[in-house]
Design a protein around this motif. Structure first.
Motif, PDB file in Angstrom:
ATOM      1  N   ASN A 155       0.830  -1.204   0.000  1.00 54.72           N
ATOM      2  CA  ASN A 155       0.000   0.000   0.000  1.00 54.72           C
ATOM      3  C   ASN A 155       0.870   1.263   0.000  1.00 54.72           C
ATOM      4  N   GLU A 156       1.908   1.235   0.836  1.00 55.00           N
ATOM      5  CA  GLU A 156       2.840   2.375   0.896  1.00 55.00           C
ATOM      6  C   GLU A 156       3.416   2.696  -0.474  1.00 55.00           C
ATOM      7  N   LEU A 157       3.691   1.627  -1.240  1.00 49.83           N
ATOM      8  CA  LEU A 157       4.312   1.843  -2.546  1.00 49.83           C
ATOM      9  C   LEU A 157       3.286   2.089  -3.648  1.00 49.83           C
ATOM     10  N   GLY A 158       2.032   2.225  -3.265  1.00 49.54           N
ATOM     11  CA  GLY A 158       1.015   2.562  -4.261  1.00 49.54           C
ATOM     12  C   GLY A 158       0.443   1.382  -5.021  1.00 49.54           C
ATOM     13  N   PHE A 159       0.678   0.178  -4.502  1.00 49.40           N
ATOM     14  CA  PHE A 159       0.064  -0.997  -5.142  1.00 49.40           C
ATOM     15  C   PHE A 159      -1.401  -1.081  -4.735  1.00 49.40           C
ATOM     16  N   MET A 160      -2.255  -1.439  -5.685  1.00 53.11           N
ATOM     17  CA  MET A 160      -3.686  -1.604  -5.388  1.00 53.11           C
ATOM     18  C   MET A 160      -4.004  -3.088  -5.288  1.00 53.11           C
ATOM     19  N   GLU A 161      -4.731  -3.487  -4.252  1.00 54.42           N
ATOM     20  CA  GLU A 161      -5.158  -4.887  -4.168  1.00 54.42           C
ATOM     21  C   GLU A 161      -6.453  -5.029  -4.952  1.00 54.42           C
ATOM     22  N   ILE A 162      -6.418  -5.851  -5.964  1.00 51.80           N
ATOM     23  CA  ILE A 162      -7.598  -6.038  -6.821  1.00 51.80           C
ATOM     24  C   ILE A 162      -7.895  -7.530  -6.907  1.00 51.80           C
ATOM     25  N   GLU A 163      -9.163  -7.878  -6.682  1.00 57.28           N
ATOM     26  CA  GLU A 163      -9.540  -9.287  -6.749  1.00 57.28           C
ATOM     27  C   GLU A 163      -9.786  -9.707  -8.190  1.00 57.28           C
ATOM     28  N   GLY A 207      -4.293  -0.314 -17.210  1.00 52.05           N
ATOM     29  CA  GLY A 207      -3.668   0.889 -16.664  1.00 52.05           C
ATOM     30  C   GLY A 207      -3.414   0.873 -15.158  1.00 52.05           C
ATOM     31  N   TYR A 208      -3.748  -0.240 -14.482  1.00 52.66           N
ATOM     32  CA  TYR A 208      -3.498  -0.320 -13.026  1.00 52.66           C
ATOM     33  C   TYR A 208      -2.055  -0.760 -12.817  1.00 52.66           C
ATOM     34  N   ASP A 209      -1.136   0.191 -12.907  1.00 52.32           N
ATOM     35  CA  ASP A 209       0.271  -0.164 -13.114  1.00 52.32           C
ATOM     36  C   ASP A 209       0.957  -0.788 -11.906  1.00 52.32           C
ATOM     37  N   ARG A 210       0.304  -0.794 -10.757  1.00 55.91           N
ATOM     38  CA  ARG A 210       0.861  -1.493  -9.598  1.00 55.91           C
ATOM     39  C   ARG A 210      -0.258  -2.272  -8.929  1.00 55.91           C
ATOM     40  N   TYR A 211      -0.249  -3.579  -9.157  1.00 57.04           N
ATOM     41  CA  TYR A 211      -1.315  -4.451  -8.643  1.00 57.04           C
ATOM     42  C   TYR A 211      -0.720  -5.472  -7.696  1.00 57.04           C
ATOM     43  N   PHE A 212      -1.475  -5.804  -6.658  1.00 54.40           N
ATOM     44  CA  PHE A 212      -1.110  -7.001  -5.889  1.00 54.40           C
ATOM     45  C   PHE A 212      -2.384  -7.634  -5.349  1.00 54.40           C
ATOM     46  N   GLN A 213      -2.240  -8.849  -4.905  1.00 52.51           N
ATOM     47  CA  GLN A 213      -3.382  -9.558  -4.346  1.00 52.51           C
ATOM     48  C   GLN A 213      -2.858 -10.733  -3.521  1.00 52.51           C
ATOM     49  N   VAL A 234       1.087 -14.373  -2.858  1.00 55.35           N
ATOM     50  CA  VAL A 234       1.112 -12.913  -2.895  1.00 55.35           C
ATOM     51  C   VAL A 234       1.467 -12.597  -4.341  1.00 55.35           C
ATOM     52  N   ASP A 235       0.488 -12.149  -5.092  1.00 57.42           N
ATOM     53  CA  ASP A 235       0.643 -12.010  -6.534  1.00 57.42           C
ATOM     54  C   ASP A 235       0.803 -10.528  -6.880  1.00 57.42           C
ATOM     55  N   CYS A 236       1.790 -10.203  -7.698  1.00 59.70           N
ATOM     56  CA  CYS A 236       2.091  -8.783  -7.958  1.00 59.70           C
ATOM     57  C   CYS A 236       2.416  -8.560  -9.429  1.00 59.70           C
ATOM     58  N   GLU A 237       2.129  -7.376  -9.907  1.00 59.23           N
ATOM     59  CA  GLU A 237       2.497  -7.016 -11.274  1.00 59.23           C
ATOM     60  C   GLU A 237       2.710  -5.514 -11.353  1.00 59.23           C
ATOM     61  N   MET A 238       3.647  -5.112 -12.216  1.00 56.37           N
ATOM     62  CA  MET A 238       3.963  -3.684 -12.376  1.00 56.37           C
ATOM     63  C   MET A 238       4.139  -3.368 -13.860  1.00 56.37           C
ATOM     64  N   SER A 239       3.767  -2.136 -14.235  1.00 53.29           N
ATOM     65  CA  SER A 239       3.987  -1.691 -15.612  1.00 53.29           C
ATOM     66  C   SER A 239       5.142  -0.720 -15.687  1.00 53.29           C
ATOM     67  N   PHE A 240       5.660  -0.571 -16.898  1.00 58.66           N
ATOM     68  CA  PHE A 240       6.774   0.361 -17.174  1.00 58.66           C
ATOM     69  C   PHE A 240       7.960   0.053 -16.264  1.00 58.66           C
ATOM     70  N   VAL A 241       8.322  -1.201 -16.229  1.00 58.01           N
ATOM     71  CA  VAL A 241       9.453  -1.623 -15.402  1.00 58.01           C
ATOM     72  C   VAL A 241      10.373  -2.552 -16.179  1.00 58.01           C
ATOM     73  N   GLU A 242      11.603  -2.605 -15.720  1.00 59.04           N
ATOM     74  CA  GLU A 242      12.540  -3.616 -16.187  1.00 59.04           C
ATOM     75  C   GLU A 242      12.781  -4.574 -15.026  1.00 59.04           C
ATOM     76  N   GLN A 243      13.495  -5.645 -15.329  1.00 61.57           N
ATOM     77  CA  GLN A 243      13.747  -6.654 -14.291  1.00 61.57           C
ATOM     78  C   GLN A 243      14.303  -6.012 -13.007  1.00 61.57           C
TER      79      GLN A 243
END
Ligand code: ASP
Length: 581
Positions: A155-163, A207-213, A234-243
């Motif tokens: 949450n601090e890093l701006g990730f949204m939890e989406i089901e 467009g939800y560039d920071r997701y977790f669940q 704990v599943d996560c995904e980010m956009s506009f990122v490199e490894q």
């Protein structure tokens, strides 16, 4: 108020207060005219006291009470005569003036104590009773805290939890799907998610560039010890990122968890390439708490008349420090260990580095003192050490020696509980060749992108293509993994083709993702951690089952609720399912 306090909170500061507690009877003790009941709830234990001289009626009333009865007791908090320093409520007891049975209990099938007398299966059948015991309660509490810390950090890093949905079309992660028949669409089936992989990628497109669940996943795999058909990621995904961005972000998460949960300041997480992990540890999830790295010995052991080595693709050894004094019996024991069917090696060669500088080996017939010295030098072995050598087909031999290394680590006490070595294993191969089916499989999953510089050889030399794929490994356990994804329709189609999928199959299974790629898909990547495993590792525990409230047994059964079970003919008819006789 039903109760004024819990059974874990009263102490000397509450003396003389009139309180009401509710809970389960842990124990009843009679001492002359006094009776004591240990009353338990989630929060602790409080002693109830009954004096037959002061209150004979109540003492009569409690006579039939037994273990696990649920009661409500009211009385005055008093200082205890003999205090119990081991529990927070140990300075006080309640002199009970009123007691009420909320529900009696049968004698439980096993003792509800920290050390229970019930076997595994019995305790699983009565899991709701087992969960009353402290060890399991503490595990669930630990799990809860861990989930809160993860959510805080994300949450601090701006990730949204989406089901994401549970009734879906197949998402391949290399296991079989659990399927659910659709009544309103006869003959059609949903799959339960092996992971939310497709959906999290679609969320990136949305467009939800920071997701977790923190999410349930389902995999119908062959039964193995400590596998659960349903487990939590704990599943996560980010956009506009490199490894590098992904590794940094989740290294941060792991450090946060270690700090908050274990008060450990983790050093920077080391990285090792997949190729080096295999070369030095024979495993893509090395336990790096100890060294004992593999040393390749082809060049120093293939020049004599020893057929076993000469015909082997790989001759490789490890050094067991200070084990030169191993007895004949111990050495035979090691040979037996690698010959067990689970490991399947044909034998084990050893070289003892004696204190006087001489060597003794199980292949003295073939090698002279200089040969053995050269091996010892190459291995960095010193007087007093034991060199253990295996040979054969490369991958097989690496895996076998890996088992022996771990075994030696155990024997030498090098795999210490409470010590943590966290690693990123990076640069995984994109594909894995399967001899049996004579085709390539995705090492991670088919959405993983090849390294851009390897893309051109996807068709011409698929086995050599590496991926921007990474695993997080703690003490030899794969805790999580992920990759940078393909975000280009054409590349994804090429990938499916290399994996041997027909166009028809690609269309049926993946048309949604392929279509979505056409509407502006950002570059993206992510990973998933196994949450149950993370709980177990951080608690120095082997079993994930102990961290799941209601797990399945080793036969994938829920013996408590009796699942799976047969369903009625009526239900089958409704689903238009005909069972084969
Ligand atoms: N979906 C992957 C898995 O379940 C993780 C990932 O690639 O993010 O292993």
């Amino acid at each position: 108020m039903y109760r004024t306090h819990t059974c874990g909170e009263l102490n000397a500061a509450n003396i003389n207060e009139e309180v009401t507690l509710c809970g389960w009877i842990q124990k009843i003790r009679k001492l002359g005219g006094m009776t004591f009941i240990d009353l338990r709830d989630r929060y602790g234990i409080t002693q109830l006291a009954f004096n037959s001289e002061i209150n004979p009626d109540i003492c009569k009333q409690i006579e039939p009470f037994g273990r696990e009865w649920v009661i409500r007791a009211t009385g005055k908090v008093t200082e205890r005569y003999s205090k119990n320093k081991n529990i927070p409520t140990g300075d006080i007891e309640i002199l009970v003036t009123n007691i009420e049975v909320l529900n009696p209990s049968q004698v439980p099938p096993f003792t509800i104590e920290d050390e229970s007398d019930g076997g595994d299966e019995l305790r699983l059948k009565y899991r709701y009773l087992d969960l009353r015991r402290n060890p399991l309660k503490n595990n669930l509490l630990f799990r809860h805290k861990l989930s809160i810390e993860i959510r805080n950090y994300m949450n601090e890093l701006g990730f949204m939890e989406i089901e994401t949905p549970m009734l879906i079309n197949s998402t391949p992660e290399g296991a079989r799907d659990f399927v659910v028949p659709s009544r309103v669409n006869p003959g059609e089936f949903y799959a339960l998610p092996q992971s939310p992989q497709t959906f999290k990628q679609l969320l990136m497109m949305a467009g939800y560039d920071r997701y977790f669940q923190i999410v349930k996943c389902f995999r119908d795999e062959d039964l193995r010890a400590d596998r659960q058909p349903e487990f939590t990621q704990v599943d996560c995904e980010m956009s506009f990122v490199e490894q590098e961005d992904v590794l940094q972000t989740f290294e941060g998460l792991i450090r946060h968890i270690f700090k908050k949960i274990k008060n450990i300041d983790l050093p920077k997480v080391e990285r090792i390439t997949w190729a080096d992990a295999m070369r030095y540890y024979g495993s893509d999830k090395p336990d790096a708490r100890f060294g004992m790295k593999f040393v390749e010995l082809n060049d120093v052991l293939k020049h004599r008349d020893f057929k076993v080595f000469n015909e082997a693709e790989l001759v490789v050894g490890i050094v067991a420090k200070g084990c030169a004094n191993y007895s004949r019996k111990q050495l035979d024991g090691l040979t037996d260990f690698v010959r067990r069917p689970q490991i399947g090696a044909s034998g084990l060669v050893h070289i003892t580095c004696n204190q006087d500088g001489t060597f003794k080996s199980s292949v003295d017939k073939f090698y002279n003192a200089d040969d053995l010295k050269a091996v010892a030098e190459k291995c960095g072995a010193e007087a007093g050490d034991l060199i253990l050598i295996m040979a054969g087909q490369k991958l097989k031999t690496q895996k076998q020696l890996c088992e022996l290394r771990l075994e030696m680590g155990n024997r030498l006490g090098l795999r210490k509980a409470g010590e943590y070595k966290v690693l990123w294993v990076i640069d995984f191969p994109l594909l894995e060749w399967d001899e049996e089916t004579q085709r390539y499989y995705a090492m991670h999953h088919p959405f993983t992108a090849p390294k851009p510089e390897h893309e051109a050889m996807l068709e011409s030399n698929p086995g050599e293509v590496n991926a921007n794929a990474y695993d997080l490994v703690i003490n030899g356990n794969e805790i999580g993994g992920g990759s940078i994804r393909i975000h280009d329709r054409k590349l994804q189609q090429r990938m499916f083709k290399v994996l041997g999928l027909s166009e028809e199959e690609t269309e049926r299974k993946f048309s949604c993702l392929l279509n979505a790629f056409q509407y502006g898909c950002p570059p993206h990547g992510g990973l998933a951690f196994g949450f149950d495993r993370l709980c177990a590792i951080l608690s120095d525990c082997d079993s994930i089952r102990d961290f799941i409230a209601f797990p399945k047994n080793n036969a994938a059964r829920d013996t408590m609720c009796n699942a799976p079970s047969i369903i009625s003919q009526e239900q089958l008819d409704e689903l238009r399912i005909e069972l084969k006789k």
